[in-house]
Motif scaffolding. Structure first.
Motif: not given
Ligand SMILES: CC(C)(COP(=O)(O)OP(=O)(O)OC[C@H]1O[C@@H](n2cnc3c(N)ncnc32)[C@H](O)[C@@H]1OP(=O)(O)O)[C@@H](O)C(=O)NCCC(=O)NCCS
Length: 136
Positions: A5-17, A50-56, A81-88
């Motif tokens: 989890f990151r709270d130090d990054l506001k410039q999230l990669p637009p393509d991933q977002l 706040v963002s959540a990352w699985d690796g990159n 959806p592949a990561y839902q219901r895990c508490g994220i």
């Protein structure tokens, strides 16, 4: 699965977002590159992201608009959806609210009412008025 989890990054990669929002059903996946390029601007203009990352890979987001003292709005809480219901989702929202613990929190939702009720939100009928944006 290790989620960071990151709270130090506001410039999230637009393509991933854009991809994440497509996967949760918030866009049709048909935007052109110009539209995708500006997709992270609302995040850059937010009080907290706040963002959540699985690796990159970006797998979750939440952002806050607030005056820092009295009122705060929780926006764009989304988990792939592949990561839902895990508490994220709960972790993302809790980290946002913990940053401004004294504020009154507002959220707009149609599909995730139960998720927010678990976080202490209650219905607040009759006070929500709306003026449409350029976008929706
Ligand atoms: C809503 C969302 C963010 C939840 O993320 P998540 O990571 O799956 O949620 P969590 O695993 O942290 O769940 C926390 C709790 O809320 C519950 N919950 C999760 N999604 C829910 C939903 N859509 N409706 C009701 N309850 C839900 C979980 O069962 C869990 O309860 P428990 O602790 O009693 O087991 C995710 O489903 C999502 O991205 N949905 C699509 C986008 C959306 O609608 N976002 C809301 C923005 S208004």
């Amino acid at each position: 699965m290790t989620i960071t989890f990151r709270d130090d990054l506001k410039q999230l990669p637009p393509d991933q977002l854009y991809r994440l929002f497509h996967r949760v059903g918030w866009n049709d996946g048909a935007a052109d590159s110009g539209m995708i390029a500006v997709f992270s601007r609302p995040f850059e203009g937010s009080s907290l992201v706040v963002s959540a990352w699985d690796g990159n890979q970006l797998v979750g987001t939440a952002r806050v608009l607030t005056d820092g003292v009295v009122r705060a709005v929780l926006l764009d809480v989304a988990v792939d959806p592949a990561y839902q219901r895990c508490g994220i989702g709960q972790e993302l929202a809790t980290r946002c609210m913990s940053a401004y613990p004294d504020c009154e929190w507002a959220v707009q939702t149609d599909a995730a009412e139960g998720f927010y009720r678990r976080l202490g939100f209650t219905e607040n009928p009759g006070i929500f008025l709306r003026r449409p944006s350029k976008w929706f």
